[in-house]
Scaffold this active site. Structure first.
Site, short mmCIF file in Angstrom:
data_model
loop_
_atom_site.label_atom_id
_atom_site.label_comp_id
_atom_site.label_asym_id
_atom_site.label_seq_id
_atom_site.Cartn_x
_atom_site.Cartn_y
_atom_site.Cartn_z
N ARG A 114 -3.04 -6.54 -1.61
CA ARG A 114 -1.61 -6.80 -1.43
C ARG A 114 -0.89 -6.91 -2.77
O ARG A 114 0.10 -7.63 -2.90
CB ARG A 114 -1.37 -8.04 -0.57
N ARG A 171 5.66 -8.97 -2.46
CA ARG A 171 6.75 -9.89 -2.76
C ARG A 171 6.57 -10.78 -3.98
O ARG A 171 7.47 -11.53 -4.30
CB ARG A 171 7.06 -10.74 -1.52
N ARG A 231 12.70 -3.37 -1.90
CA ARG A 231 12.69 -3.84 -0.51
C ARG A 231 14.12 -4.06 0.00
O ARG A 231 14.42 -3.77 1.16
CB ARG A 231 11.90 -5.15 -0.45
N ASP A 272 1.01 -0.13 6.08
CA ASP A 272 0.55 -1.34 6.75
C ASP A 272 -0.45 -0.97 7.83
O ASP A 272 -0.37 0.12 8.41
CB ASP A 272 1.73 -2.12 7.37
N TYR A 304 -3.95 -7.40 17.17
CA TYR A 304 -2.48 -7.44 17.18
C TYR A 304 -1.92 -6.88 18.48
O TYR A 304 -0.89 -7.35 18.97
CB TYR A 304 -1.91 -6.67 15.97
O1 CP3 Z 1 -0.42 -4.04 -1.98
C1 CP3 Z 1 -0.68 -3.71 -0.86
O2 CP3 Z 1 -1.79 -3.96 -0.43
C2 CP3 Z 1 0.39 -3.03 -0.06
C3 CP3 Z 1 0.01 -2.36 1.19
C4 CP3 Z 1 -0.36 -3.26 2.35
C5 CP3 Z 1 0.55 -4.01 3.14
N1 CP3 Z 1 -0.13 -4.54 4.18
C6 CP3 Z 1 2.00 -4.15 2.90
C7 CP3 Z 1 2.75 -5.27 3.51
C8 CP3 Z 1 -1.63 -3.42 2.90
C9 CP3 Z 1 -2.96 -2.91 2.38
C10 CP3 Z 1 -1.47 -4.23 4.07
C11 CP3 Z 1 -2.58 -4.57 4.96
C12 CP3 Z 1 -2.37 -5.51 6.05
N2 CP3 Z 1 -1.27 -5.70 6.82
C13 CP3 Z 1 -3.39 -6.36 6.53
C14 CP3 Z 1 -4.82 -6.41 6.03
C15 CP3 Z 1 -4.94 -7.16 4.75
C16 CP3 Z 1 -4.74 -8.63 4.89
O3 CP3 Z 1 -3.82 -9.15 4.22
O4 CP3 Z 1 -5.47 -9.27 5.65
C17 CP3 Z 1 -2.84 -7.11 7.59
C18 CP3 Z 1 -3.55 -8.18 8.42
C19 CP3 Z 1 -1.48 -6.67 7.78
C20 CP3 Z 1 -0.50 -7.11 8.80
C21 CP3 Z 1 0.71 -7.69 8.21
N3 CP3 Z 1 1.70 -6.98 7.54
C22 CP3 Z 1 1.11 -9.06 8.22
C23 CP3 Z 1 0.31 -10.19 8.86
C24 CP3 Z 1 2.34 -9.14 7.55
C25 CP3 Z 1 3.22 -10.38 7.41
C26 CP3 Z 1 2.67 -11.32 6.44
C27 CP3 Z 1 3.04 -10.91 5.06
O5 CP3 Z 1 2.17 -10.91 4.19
O6 CP3 Z 1 4.22 -10.62 4.86
C28 CP3 Z 1 2.68 -7.84 7.08
C29 CP3 Z 1 3.84 -7.44 6.30
C30 CP3 Z 1 3.60 -6.73 5.00
N4 CP3 Z 1 2.68 -5.73 4.80
C31 CP3 Z 1 4.31 -6.93 3.79
C32 CP3 Z 1 3.79 -6.02 2.85
C33 CP3 Z 1 4.23 -5.80 1.44
C34 CP3 Z 1 5.47 -7.89 3.59
C35 CP3 Z 1 6.69 -7.27 4.17
C36 CP3 Z 1 7.95 -7.61 3.41
O7 CP3 Z 1 8.15 -7.12 2.30
O8 CP3 Z 1 8.75 -8.34 4.00
#
Ligand code: CP3
Length: 347
Positions: free
Chosen positions: A27, A31, A40, A77, A153
Site C-alpha cells: 500500500r 494516503r 486523489r 484494488d 467481501y
Molecule cells: O500501494 C498500493 O498497494 C496501491 C494499490 C492497492 C490498493 N489496494 C489501493 C487502495 C492494493 C495492492 C490494494 C489491495 C487491497 N485492497 C487489499 C489487500 C491488501 C491489504 O491491505 O490487505 C485489500 C483487503 C483491499 C480492499 C480495500 N481497498 C480496503 C479494505 C480499502 C479501505 C481501507 C483503506 O485502506 O482505505 C480500500 C481502499 C483503497 N485501496 C485505498 C487505496 C489507495 C484508499 C482509497 C482512498 O484513497 O480513499
C-alpha cells in the site's frame, strides 16, 4: 536466468541473494503521500481513479520516485474483480469498500469470464504505461486478491467484520462457496494473465483475510485455491514469478509453501523469523514483515526491528516489506529512516 540488467527484486524472486536487499512497501501508493492526496482530489471517486490509466500510472510511480523503491505495486484494488463480475462496488470516504452481497443460491458469475477480463482493460493500460516509464532496474508488481479474501467481501459486503458470515458459509453452504471460489479463480487467472502480457514483471496474490481459520478449512479455502489459481495462470502461459501472501497463516504456513508453487512468500507481522526460517525452504524468497505500526512509532523500536529482520534473513533471498499495508498516518521521515538502514554500507 537473470542478467545484470534484471531488477534486483526479480533476481531475489529467482532465488538469488541481493545486498542491500530490495524493498517496497504494501500500500505504498496511498494516503500517507501528499502527492497522492492531490491526485486523489482530482478523481471523481476511487473506482474512477483505478479505471483512469493516466492517473493510476501516476499513483503507481509516485512512491517509487519519492523513495527509490525497488518495486512498483500497480495502483488498483482487489475489489475491481467483483465490479467487473457485475457486483455493485463502491468506496465510501472514511468507511471503506461496500460490496453488493451474493446469496448462497446464486452463482456469482453474472457475466462471461472474457467479458469480466475485458472490463478490466483500463488496468492493463495502466500496467503498460507504468512499464514504459519505469526504470529498467525496477520491477512492476501486478496483483489480485486471492479467492477467499475476495469471496469474503462478496459474502460480508464490507471489510472489518468478524468474518463469521463467510466462515459459516464455508460449513453450511460449502457447494455455493466452492462455486464462488471457482468463478473467482477463473476470472482472476485471466486478469493476472492480461497484467503479465501488458508488462507486469511479477504477480502477487493478496490473501489478507486468511487469518483465524482452522487448519482443515485453511487447506480448503486458502492453500488449494491459491495453488489452483497459480496452476491456472501457468496454463494460460504466464511465466513471471508469483508471490503469495496468506496473511495470518500461522502454523498452516509449512503446508502452504509445500503445496503452493511460489517464488516468494509474503509474511505478516505475527509470524516469527525463526519459525519462518525453519519451515520455508530457502529456495523461496521471503518478503516481509515489519509491523506497519512500528513505522508510525519510529525511533529505536522501529530501527531495532528492521535490523532484526535483516539479520534473521541475511543468508537467504529476502525482499524487505511490511507485514501489512502502510497506514495513512505514517510519517514520511520514518519510511526514509527505514530505507536508510536498509541501504547502510551500500556503495
Ligand atoms: O500501494 C498500493 O498497494 C496501491 C494499490 C492497492 C490498493 N489496494 C489501493 C487502495 C492494493 C495492492 C490494494 C489491495 C487491497 N485492497 C487489499 C489487500 C491488501 C491489504 O491491505 O490487505 C485489500 C483487503 C483491499 C480492499 C480495500 N481497498 C480496503 C479494505 C480499502 C479501505 C481501507 C483503506 O485502506 O482505505 C480500500 C481502499 C483503497 N485501496 C485505498 C487505496 C489507495 C484508499 C482509497 C482512498 O484513497 O480513499
Amino acid at each position: 536466468m537473470t542478467t545484470h540488467q534484471t531488477p534486483k527484486l526479480l533476481r531475489v524472486l529467482a532465488g538469488e541473494r541481493q545486498d542491500p536487499v530490495p524493498v517496497w512497501m504494501m500500500r505504498q501508493a496511498g494516503r500517507h503521500l501528499p502527492e497522492y492526496l492531490d491526485l486523489r482530489a482530482r478523481a471523481k471517486d476511487f473506482l474512477d481513479f483505478c479505471y483512469s490509466p493516466a492517473m493510476a500510472a501516476e499513483a503507481t510511480l509516485q512512491p517509487v520516485e519519492r523513495y527509490d523503491m525497488d518495486g512498483a505495486i500497480l495502483f488498483a484494488d482487489i475489489l475491481l474483480v467483483l465490479d467487473a463480475m457485475g457486483l455493485d462496488v463502491t468506496f465510501e470516504k472514511g468507511v471503506g469498500p461496500i460490496v453488493e452481497t451474493v446469496s448462497a443460491d446464486e452463482a456469482l458469475r453474472r457475466v462471461p469470464v472474457e467479458t469480466a477480463a475485458q472490463r478490466l482493460a483500463p488496468v492493463y493500460d495502466t500496467v503498460s504505461r507504468v512499464r514504459d516509464r519505469l526504470a529498467p532496474s525496477k520491477a512492476l508488481i501486478g496483483f489480485c486478491g486471492a479467492p477467499w479474501t475476495v469471496a469474503l467481501y462478496a459474502i460480508e459486503g464490507k471489510g472489518g467484520t468478524d468474518k463469521s458470515t463467510a466462515r459459516i458459509w464455508a460449513y453450511q453452504h460449502a457447494e455455493a462457496l466452492d462455486r464462488l471460489l471457482d468463478d473467482l479463480i477463473e476470472v482472476s487467472a485471466h486478469y493476472l494473465a492480461r497484467q503479465a502480457e501488458a508488462g507486469a514483471d511479477a504477480l502477487m496474490l493478496f490473501d489478507s483475510w486468511a487469518e483465524g481459520l482452522p487448519d482443515t478449512v485453511f487447506d480448503r479455502l486458502i492453500t488449494r485455491p491459491n495453488a489452483r489459481l497459480i496452476a491456472r495462470i501457468r496454463e494460460l502461459g504466464v511465466t513471471v514469478p508469483v508471490i503469495a501472501f496468506p496473511r495470518g497463516a500461522g502454523t498452516s504456513l509449512p503446508a502452504f509453501v509445500q503445496s503452493v508453487t511460489v517464488n516468494g512468500i509474503g509474511l505478516d507481522t505475527a509470524i516469527s523469523p525463526a519459525y519462518v526460517n525453519q519451515v520455508v525452504p530457502k529456495t523461496i524468497a521471503v518478503q516481509g514483515h515489519l509491523d506497519p505500526l512500528l513505522l508510525i512509532a519510529g525511533g529505536t523500536a522501529m530501527e531495532d526491528r528492521v535490523r532484526e529482520i535483516l539479520a534473521a534473513y541475511a543468508d537467504r533471498p529476502h525482499i524487505f516489506n511490511l507485514g501489512h499495508g502502510i497506514r495513512p498516518e505514517t510519517p514520511i521521515a520514518h519510511v526514509e529512516r527505514v530505507l536508510e538502514i536498509l541501504r547502510e554500507g551500500a556503495a
